[in-house]
Design a protein around this motif. Structure first.
Motif, PDB file in Angstrom:
ATOM      1  N   PHE A  46       0.844  -1.189   0.000  1.00  0.00           N
ATOM      2  CA  PHE A  46       0.000   0.000   0.000  1.00  0.00           C
ATOM      3  C   PHE A  46       0.878   1.237   0.000  1.00  0.00           C
ATOM      4  CE2 PHE A  46      -2.468  -3.314   2.017  1.00  0.00           C
ATOM      5  CZ  PHE A  46      -3.688  -3.203   1.373  1.00  0.00           C
ATOM      6  N   ASP A  47       0.657   2.099  -0.974  1.00  0.00           N
ATOM      7  CA  ASP A  47       1.351   3.381  -0.993  1.00  0.00           C
ATOM      8  C   ASP A  47       0.710   4.306   0.040  1.00  0.00           C
ATOM      9  OD1 ASP A  47       3.103   2.533  -2.999  1.00  0.00           O
ATOM     10  OD2 ASP A  47       1.693   3.109  -4.571  1.00  0.00           O
ATOM     11  N   ASN A  48       1.326   5.440   0.259  1.00  0.00           N
ATOM     12  CA  ASN A  48       0.830   6.390   1.258  1.00  0.00           C
ATOM     13  C   ASN A  48      -0.606   6.805   0.928  1.00  0.00           C
ATOM     14  OD1 ASN A  48       3.241   6.652   2.917  1.00  0.00           O
ATOM     15  ND2 ASN A  48       4.148   7.498   1.064  1.00  0.00           N
ATOM     16  N   PRO A  49      -1.546   6.541   1.851  1.00  0.00           N
ATOM     17  CA  PRO A  49      -2.944   6.868   1.570  1.00  0.00           C
ATOM     18  C   PRO A  49      -3.197   8.370   1.603  1.00  0.00           C
ATOM     19  CG  PRO A  49      -2.724   6.030   3.797  1.00  0.00           C
ATOM     20  CD  PRO A  49      -1.374   5.905   3.161  1.00  0.00           C
ATOM     21  N   VAL A  50      -4.236   8.768   0.918  1.00  0.00           N
ATOM     22  CA  VAL A  50      -4.649  10.172   0.920  1.00  0.00           C
ATOM     23  C   VAL A  50      -5.056  10.584   2.337  1.00  0.00           C
ATOM     24  CG1 VAL A  50      -6.380  11.794   0.043  1.00  0.00           C
ATOM     25  CG2 VAL A  50      -5.341  10.105  -1.503  1.00  0.00           C
ATOM     26  N   ASP A  51      -5.756   9.681   3.035  1.00  0.00           N
ATOM     27  CA  ASP A  51      -6.221   9.947   4.394  1.00  0.00           C
ATOM     28  C   ASP A  51      -5.791   8.783   5.300  1.00  0.00           C
ATOM     29  OD1 ASP A  51      -7.586  10.362   6.771  1.00  0.00           O
ATOM     30  OD2 ASP A  51      -9.496  10.817   5.804  1.00  0.00           O
ATOM     31  N   ARG A  56       0.966 -15.429   7.810  1.00  0.00           N
ATOM     32  CA  ARG A  56       0.580 -14.066   7.426  1.00  0.00           C
ATOM     33  C   ARG A  56       1.485 -13.077   8.141  1.00  0.00           C
ATOM     34  NH1 ARG A  56      -3.465 -17.047   8.510  1.00  0.00           N
ATOM     35  NH2 ARG A  56      -5.164 -17.372   7.078  1.00  0.00           N
ATOM     36  N   GLU A  57       1.766 -11.993   7.467  1.00  0.00           N
ATOM     37  CA  GLU A  57       2.501 -10.892   8.088  1.00  0.00           C
ATOM     38  C   GLU A  57       1.848  -9.588   7.668  1.00  0.00           C
ATOM     39  OE1 GLU A  57       6.560 -11.060   6.783  1.00  0.00           O
ATOM     40  OE2 GLU A  57       7.085 -12.603   8.225  1.00  0.00           O
ATOM     41  N   ALA A  58       1.746  -8.681   8.595  1.00  0.00           N
ATOM     42  CA  ALA A  58       1.296  -7.321   8.303  1.00  0.00           C
ATOM     43  C   ALA A  58       2.369  -6.388   8.845  1.00  0.00           C
ATOM     44  CB  ALA A  58      -0.047  -7.044   8.962  1.00  0.00           C
ATOM     45  N   SER A  59       2.696  -5.376   8.084  1.00  0.00           N
ATOM     46  CA  SER A  59       3.755  -4.469   8.530  1.00  0.00           C
ATOM     47  C   SER A  59       3.439  -3.038   8.136  1.00  0.00           C
ATOM     48  CB  SER A  59       5.102  -4.899   7.935  1.00  0.00           C
ATOM     49  OG  SER A  59       5.024  -5.027   6.534  1.00  0.00           O
ATOM     50  N   LYS A  60       4.031  -2.125   8.887  1.00  0.00           N
ATOM     51  CA  LYS A  60       3.879  -0.696   8.622  1.00  0.00           C
ATOM     52  C   LYS A  60       5.266  -0.105   8.419  1.00  0.00           C
ATOM     53  CE  LYS A  60       1.620   3.502  10.154  1.00  0.00           C
ATOM     54  NZ  LYS A  60       0.817   4.151  11.183  1.00  0.00           N
ATOM     55  N   VAL A  61       5.386   0.723   7.416  1.00  0.00           N
ATOM     56  CA  VAL A  61       6.667   1.333   7.079  1.00  0.00           C
ATOM     57  C   VAL A  61       6.971   2.448   8.071  1.00  0.00           C
ATOM     58  CG1 VAL A  61       7.928   2.588   5.278  1.00  0.00           C
ATOM     59  CG2 VAL A  61       6.335   0.752   4.645  1.00  0.00           C
ATOM     60  N   TRP A  62       8.199   2.451   8.567  1.00  0.00           N
ATOM     61  CA  TRP A  62       8.626   3.507   9.486  1.00  0.00           C
ATOM     62  C   TRP A  62       8.646   4.843   8.752  1.00  0.00           C
ATOM     63  CZ3 TRP A  62       9.426   3.376  14.592  1.00  0.00           C
ATOM     64  CH2 TRP A  62       9.619   2.138  15.189  1.00  0.00           C
ATOM     65  N   PRO A  63       8.268   5.926   9.429  1.00  0.00           N
ATOM     66  CA  PRO A  63       8.383   7.248   8.797  1.00  0.00           C
ATOM     67  C   PRO A  63       9.861   7.605   8.599  1.00  0.00           C
ATOM     68  CG  PRO A  63       7.517   7.432  11.045  1.00  0.00           C
ATOM     69  CD  PRO A  63       7.710   5.977  10.766  1.00  0.00           C
ATOM     70  N   LYS A  64      10.131   8.385   7.581  1.00  0.00           N
ATOM     71  CA  LYS A  64      11.507   8.833   7.349  1.00  0.00           C
ATOM     72  C   LYS A  64      11.844   9.929   8.350  1.00  0.00           C
ATOM     73  CE  LYS A  64      12.253   7.894   2.502  1.00  0.00           C
ATOM     74  NZ  LYS A  64      12.628   8.539   1.239  1.00  0.00           N
ATOM     75  N   GLU A  65      13.077   9.916   8.813  1.00  0.00           N
ATOM     76  CA  GLU A  65      13.509  10.902   9.814  1.00  0.00           C
ATOM     77  C   GLU A  65      13.502  12.327   9.273  1.00  0.00           C
ATOM     78  OE1 GLU A  65      17.137   9.725  11.712  1.00  0.00           O
ATOM     79  OE2 GLU A  65      16.318   7.773  12.256  1.00  0.00           O
ATOM     80  N   ASP A  66      13.686  12.462   7.961  1.00  0.00           N
ATOM     81  CA  ASP A  66      13.706  13.816   7.392  1.00  0.00           C
ATOM     82  C   ASP A  66      12.311  14.325   7.047  1.00  0.00           C
ATOM     83  OD1 ASP A  66      13.006  12.462   5.069  1.00  0.00           O
ATOM     84  OD2 ASP A  66      14.807  13.044   3.960  1.00  0.00           O
ATOM     85  N   GLY A  67      11.287  13.516   7.301  1.00  0.00           N
ATOM     86  CA  GLY A  67       9.913  13.935   7.057  1.00  0.00           C
ATOM     87  C   GLY A  67       9.441  13.772   5.625  1.00  0.00           C
ATOM     88  N   SER A  68      10.313  13.310   4.733  1.00  0.00           N
ATOM     89  CA  SER A  68       9.892  13.117   3.341  1.00  0.00           C
ATOM     90  C   SER A  68       9.004  11.869   3.240  1.00  0.00           C
ATOM     91  CB  SER A  68      11.116  13.000   2.429  1.00  0.00           C
ATOM     92  OG  SER A  68      11.876  11.860   2.769  1.00  0.00           O
ATOM     93  N   PRO A  69       8.226  11.776   2.165  1.00  0.00           N
ATOM     94  CA  PRO A  69       7.306  10.637   2.029  1.00  0.00           C
ATOM     95  C   PRO A  69       8.043   9.298   1.996  1.00  0.00           C
ATOM     96  CG  PRO A  69       6.792  12.340   0.423  1.00  0.00           C
ATOM     97  CD  PRO A  69       8.096  12.722   1.060  1.00  0.00           C
ATOM     98  N   THR A  70       7.436   8.311   2.610  1.00  0.00           N
ATOM     99  CA  THR A  70       8.000   6.964   2.580  1.00  0.00           C
ATOM    100  C   THR A  70       7.707   6.323   1.227  1.00  0.00           C
ATOM    101  OG1 THR A  70       5.978   6.066   3.534  1.00  0.00           O
ATOM    102  CG2 THR A  70       7.738   6.643   5.073  1.00  0.00           C
ATOM    103  N   PRO A  71       8.460   5.281   0.848  1.00  0.00           N
ATOM    104  CA  PRO A  71       8.219   4.637  -0.443  1.00  0.00           C
ATOM    105  C   PRO A  71       6.956   3.763  -0.450  1.00  0.00           C
ATOM    106  CG  PRO A  71       9.976   3.526   0.728  1.00  0.00           C
ATOM    107  CD  PRO A  71       9.614   4.736   1.536  1.00  0.00           C
ATOM    108  N   ALA A  72       6.411   3.506   0.717  1.00  0.00           N
ATOM    109  CA  ALA A  72       5.180   2.726   0.876  1.00  0.00           C
ATOM    110  C   ALA A  72       4.642   3.016   2.267  1.00  0.00           C
ATOM    111  CB  ALA A  72       5.443   1.242   0.697  1.00  0.00           C
ATOM    112  N   TYR A  73       3.435   2.514   2.557  1.00  0.00           N
ATOM    113  CA  TYR A  73       2.797   2.793   3.840  1.00  0.00           C
ATOM    114  C   TYR A  73       2.648   1.525   4.683  1.00  0.00           C
ATOM    115  CZ  TYR A  73      -0.644   4.619   7.148  1.00  0.00           C
ATOM    116  OH  TYR A  73      -1.302   4.992   8.287  1.00  0.00           O
ATOM    117  N   ARG A  74       2.037   0.501   4.098  1.00  0.00           N
ATOM    118  CA  ARG A  74       1.842  -0.782   4.781  1.00  0.00           C
ATOM    119  C   ARG A  74       2.003  -1.904   3.765  1.00  0.00           C
ATOM    120  NH1 ARG A  74       0.001  -1.711   9.816  1.00  0.00           N
ATOM    121  NH2 ARG A  74      -0.921  -0.012  11.000  1.00  0.00           N
ATOM    122  N   MET A  75       2.208  -3.111   4.306  1.00  0.00           N
ATOM    123  CA  MET A  75       2.277  -4.306   3.474  1.00  0.00           C
ATOM    124  C   MET A  75       1.560  -5.445   4.186  1.00  0.00           C
ATOM    125  SD  MET A  75       6.219  -3.974   2.275  1.00  0.00           S
ATOM    126  CE  MET A  75       6.740  -3.388   3.881  1.00  0.00           C
TER     127      MET A  75
END
Length: 102
Positions: free
Chosen positions: A9-14, A38-57
């Motif tokens: 999942f890419d970064n959601p609008v909301d 099964r595995e569910a994971s959430k991408v850590w936010p970037k320290e510089d505040g820029s968008p992450t390459p994905a949101y969840r998997m």
């Protein structure tokens, strides 16, 4: 060879709306037949505040490619995939991959 289906999942609008509906999606994933892990994971936010390459998997592991392919045609997966892509307001992709031992 173990095969997994990964939904990225890419970064959601909301993000708040995504998170509110995410537990239902995980429940749907738990009902897919043939899954051995099964595995569910959430991408850590970037320290510089820029968008992450994905949101969840979500990763669904199957004994082999044939089992993963068969699962795609089940009513449970037919309920899972449309909901996953409906929630993916920022975009999503699903991939089949052979799991290689390292």
């Amino acid at each position: 060879m173990t095969t997994k289906i990964t939904i990225i999942f890419d970064n959601p609008v909301d993000p708040e709306a995504f998170e509110a509906a995410y537990p239902d999606l995980l429940d749907r994933a738990r009902k897919v037949p043939g899954v051995v892990h099964r595995e569910a994971s959430k991408v850590w936010p970037k320290e510089d505040g820029s968008p992450t390459p994905a949101y969840r998997m979500i990763d669904l592991y199957f004994p082999d490619y044939d089992a993963a392919s068969a699962a795609v045609g089940t009513p449970e997966m037919q309920a899972f995939f449309p909901r996953a892509f409906e929630l993916a307001t920022g975009g999503a992709r699903a991939v089949f991959a052979d799991v290689e031992e390292s």
